[in-house]
Write an enzyme that holds these catalytic residues in place. Structure first.
Site, short mmCIF file in Angstrom:
data_model
loop_
_atom_site.label_atom_id
_atom_site.label_comp_id
_atom_site.label_asym_id
_atom_site.label_seq_id
_atom_site.Cartn_x
_atom_site.Cartn_y
_atom_site.Cartn_z
N LYS A 203 55.98 20.73 57.39
CA LYS A 203 55.43 19.90 58.15
C LYS A 203 56.69 20.16 59.12
O LYS A 203 55.38 20.79 60.92
CB LYS A 203 55.85 18.74 58.43
N GLU B 16 40.21 27.49 63.37
CA GLU B 16 41.50 26.28 62.43
C GLU B 16 40.85 25.74 61.28
O GLU B 16 41.48 26.11 60.80
CB GLU B 16 40.66 25.26 64.05
N CYS C 67 62.44 20.31 55.42
CA CYS C 67 63.78 19.55 55.38
C CYS C 67 64.09 18.16 55.70
O CYS C 67 63.36 18.86 56.92
CB CYS C 67 64.83 20.12 55.68
N LYS D 28 42.34 25.43 58.22
CA LYS D 28 42.77 24.54 57.59
C LYS D 28 42.24 25.12 56.10
O LYS D 28 43.44 24.58 54.62
CB LYS D 28 41.89 23.27 57.77
N ASN E 79 70.39 20.78 57.53
CA ASN E 79 69.05 21.12 58.00
C ASN E 79 69.17 22.43 58.86
O ASN E 79 70.10 22.29 59.65
CB ASN E 79 68.51 20.36 58.51
N GLY E 80 68.52 23.68 58.75
CA GLY E 80 68.36 24.71 59.84
C GLY E 80 69.61 26.04 58.85
O GLY E 80 69.64 26.03 58.06
N HIS F 206 31.51 44.12 63.48
CA HIS F 206 32.63 45.33 64.01
C HIS F 206 33.34 45.78 62.31
O HIS F 206 34.77 45.67 62.68
CB HIS F 206 33.51 45.89 65.46
N ARG G 265 57.45 16.31 55.37
CA ARG G 265 57.95 16.73 55.96
C ARG G 265 57.82 18.88 55.45
O ARG G 265 57.65 19.79 55.96
CB ARG G 265 59.56 17.03 56.47
N GLU H 110 44.81 26.55 53.68
CA GLU H 110 45.70 25.75 54.05
C GLU H 110 46.20 24.94 52.40
O GLU H 110 47.86 24.96 51.95
CB GLU H 110 46.83 25.10 55.09
N TRP I 155 63.94 22.62 51.68
CA TRP I 155 62.58 23.37 51.47
C TRP I 155 63.58 24.55 51.93
O TRP I 155 64.56 25.25 52.54
CB TRP I 155 61.66 23.34 53.02
C1 F6R Z 1 49.22 23.84 60.27
C2 F6R Z 1 49.83 23.46 61.10
C3 F6R Z 1 51.01 24.06 61.09
C4 F6R Z 1 51.34 23.67 62.68
C5 F6R Z 1 53.06 25.19 63.52
C6 F6R Z 1 53.19 24.17 64.77
O1 F6R Z 1 47.99 22.30 60.11
O2 F6R Z 1 50.45 22.28 61.31
O3 F6R Z 1 50.29 25.31 61.48
O4 F6R Z 1 50.14 23.71 63.18
O5 F6R Z 1 53.34 24.84 62.62
O6 F6R Z 1 53.63 22.58 64.64
P1 F6R Z 1 54.37 22.31 66.11
O7 F6R Z 1 53.03 21.57 66.49
O8 F6R Z 1 55.11 21.08 65.36
O9 F6R Z 1 54.68 23.06 67.09
#
Ligand code: F6R
Length: 607
Positions: A602, A479, A2, A483, A100-101, A502, A27, A486, A74
């Site tokens: 984001k 990671e 949002c 990536k 937002n929230g 395992h 975002r 996602e 969102w």
């Molecule tokens: C993955 C990604 C998310 C953030 C997670 C934490 O690419 O961006 O997994 O890492 O939402 O976000 P922050 O770092 O803003 O607390």
């Protein structure tokens, strides 16, 4: 997650709102809308989909308005439809609210308002605020908003526009971020500074519980009890260029390529100008007698924290555990006055991480924030902060903030070891000399791009991909998998290579690509044995390695992606680069929305 924007000035409000909403697209959102006051009437336009859909709905005839609010939503309560998009209005369509929230007590409030005769037209929690403000508005909009948010439970940032008060926007904040700003002949509101770059010359972050009114001449903020708040305005120093693609196809690609600089800046700030010693502002206040450490974080930041587990256990002989922030509160973490908690977050706003910080503080831990944006909620609620200097990250998938987190966490561990020991730990000089070379090595690592692009064509049809590694590269395997899933929507898993036998080995067949991170060192031979096991089951092996010419590796791997040789903090950073590029190019090959992948936001400000 949002986005909020608002404008009150002399220019065309609707075009400002559209332009600013585009800047907040990163975002994550699934509908957008604006409300402005045109010739004394509140006009609202909303659309499910992207800001460009909203723009199309607005058409070519400009709205004659110099005040307005805009929102990207969102979906949490109610599907992403036109009806559920913000702004929401009261029964008479005179008061518009963006939010937002989450209003946690929206259901009882809605029942009460409906009993009083209010008619609802959406499934959202937000709409209750519009009706609540309507029911409390006796001509003093600021007071009506104050009383309305006082009845609301949960975390939120709110902006309110009323056609009866066209000279102001009312704002209130509890939990979710909100800034107000000033520029030439106009005032602004936003959930995030990037929306205001190049427009506001100074901004002020609202603290929790604060509310206020924004007029053409500035803003007046108040504490919950009505006391005026002075606050500290901040000069806006970010460069608007930081939020442009700069010739790259996607922000993610640009941000991957920015890593020599983002990692370099993060290191430079934490080392003495000579490069020979450490200099970490903020660390001097951390008590030296901590006997264990928890890192709390989510997603990619959690993977950086997991790397730190390995680095800190080396640098500091104390137990260190990375815990997913949303799980931290669901167990009984061992917290004493000798616990150090490090909250790792790019945005500094992630609600799960914030809640973990609150729990840790309430139980007496010393809490240090490691964040990429100053003045964030997590920083404000911690005892101190250390920064990553990655600059603003627009791509939803975190890339440059991740490698900057590893660099900052590694240096933080070294600085704490030095503080506890009273002298630099042995090897500090060598480690810092190696880190000074790291930006150049990242440039070298990025040269693998063309090979990755070709490999991506082979992987684009995979339905499952495994990432295997040992030691400090295990979190990098996690990671790499995150990536890929996602942004390409391919199912991927990261595992410690030793765990393969395992369970995950059952997945391996000729259709399962296996990425194996093979770094020279004590685990190298074992990793090669795992590679043999994968080959024996006809798996397609991609070796990511700093020993790309080793004949044993070349014999086993179907593809080799070379990584420059390194040790210490540099090693996990350099192994990350080909995995980020791979996720990026597989996503491009599959034609997904790389910078705004489906369902993702984001900044995750709801639990
Ligand atoms: C993955 C990604 C998310 C953030 C997670 C934490 O690419 O961006 O997994 O890492 O939402 O976000 P922050 O770092 O803003 O607390």
């Amino acid at each position: 997650m949002c986005g909020i924007v608002g404008y009150i000035g002399k220019e065309d409000a609707a075009s400002f709102l559209l332009q600013s909403l585009k800047r907040l697209e990163y975002r994550g959102y699934d509908s957008a809308g604006i409300a402005v006051i045109e010739r004394g009437r509140l006009v609202r336009v909303r659309r499910a989909g992207k800001v460009r859909d909203l723009e199309a709905a607005l058409g070519d005839t400009p709205l004659a308005a110099t005040v307005g609010i805009g929102h990207t939503r969102w979906a949490t309560h109610g599907a992403p439809t036109d009806e559920n998009a913000h702004p929401h209005v009261d029964c008479n369509g005179r008061i518009a609210v963006i939010h937002n929230g989450i209003i946690e007590n929206h259901a009882p409030l809605r029942r009460k308002l409906a009993d009083e005769g209010h008619v609802f037209s959406s499934d959202t929690d937000t709409e209750v605020l519009a009706h609540l403000i309507e029911s409390l508005d006796d001509g003093n909009l600021l007071e009506a908003v104050r009383r309305a948010v006082a009845q609301a439970e949960g975390a939120f940032a709110v902006a309110v526009l009323s056609q009866d008060h066209p000279d102001r926007i009312i704002v209130a904040k509890r939990g979710s971020p909100l800034v107000v700003g000033r520029g030439d002949d106009a005032s602004f509101i936003s959930s995030d500074v990037p929306a205001l770059l190049g427009r506001a010359s100074e901004v002020q972050f609202l603290a929790d519980g604060e509310f206020g009114e924004v007029t053409r001449d500035g803003y007046h903020l108040f504490a919950l009890d009505g006391r005026p708040v002075q606050g500290t305005p901040h000069r806006v120093s970010m460069d608007p260029v930081a939020i442009q693609k700069g010739g790259y196809k996607h922000f993610m690609q640009k941000e991957i390529h920015e890593q020599p600089r983002s990692v370099g800046e993060t290191i430079r700030e934490k080392t003495e100008p000579t490069g020979a010693g450490l200099s970490l502002p903020g660390v001097e206040r951390v008590p030296t007698d901590f006997d264990h450490v928890y890192f709390v974080a989510c997603g990619t930041a959690y993977h950086a924290a997991k790397v730190a587990e390995y680095l800190w256990e080396d640098a500091l002989p104390v137990p260190a555990h990375a815990v997913i922030a949303s799980e931290f509160r669901l167990r009984n973490p061992h917290i004493t006055p000798r616990t150090l908690v490090v909250a790792v977050s790019q945005s500094g706003e992630t609600i799960d991480t914030l809640m973990a910080v609150r729990l840790a503080r309430s139980r007496g831990a010393h809490v240090l924030a490691l964040v990429n944006s100053e003045q964030s909620a997590i920083e404000r609620e911690s005892h101190g902060a250390v920064y990553t200097r990655a600059g603003v990250e627009i791509g939803v998938a975190a890339t440059k903030t991740f490698t900057a987190q590893i660099a900052a966490l590694g240096l933080l561990g070294m600085a704490l070891a030095e503080r506890r020991g009273g002298i630099p730990a042995p090897g500090t000089g060598d480690a810092l000399r190696e880190l000074a070379l790291l930006p150049g090595r990242i440039v070298e690592a990025l040269r693998v791009e063309e090979r990755v692009k070709t490999l991506a064509e082979k992987l684009r049809r995979a339905s499952d991909v495994l990432f295997l590694a040992r030691g400090v590269l295990y979190p990098i395997a996690l990671e790499g998998a995150l990536k890929l899933k996602e942004i390409s929507y391919i199912h991927a898993e990261g595992y410690p290579a030793g765990e393969m036998k395992h369970g995950p080995i059952a997945l391996i067949d000729e259709d399962t690509p296996v990425l194996m991170l093979a770094a020279r060192g004590p685990a190298y031979d074992k990793l090669l044995s795992n590679m043999e096991e994968v080959k024996a089951r006809k798996g397609f092996v991609v070796a990511v390695s700093d020993a790309p010419d080793d004949p044993n590796l070349v014999r086993l791997a179907d593809e080799v992606l070379p990584v420059p040789a390194s040790t210490g903090i540099a090693l996990p950073i350099l192994f990350t680069i080909p995995l980020q590029l791979l996720a990026y190019y597989v996503a491009v090959a599959r034609g997904t929305d790389v910078d705004q992948p489906r369902n993702l936001a984001k900044t995750v400000t709801v639990e």
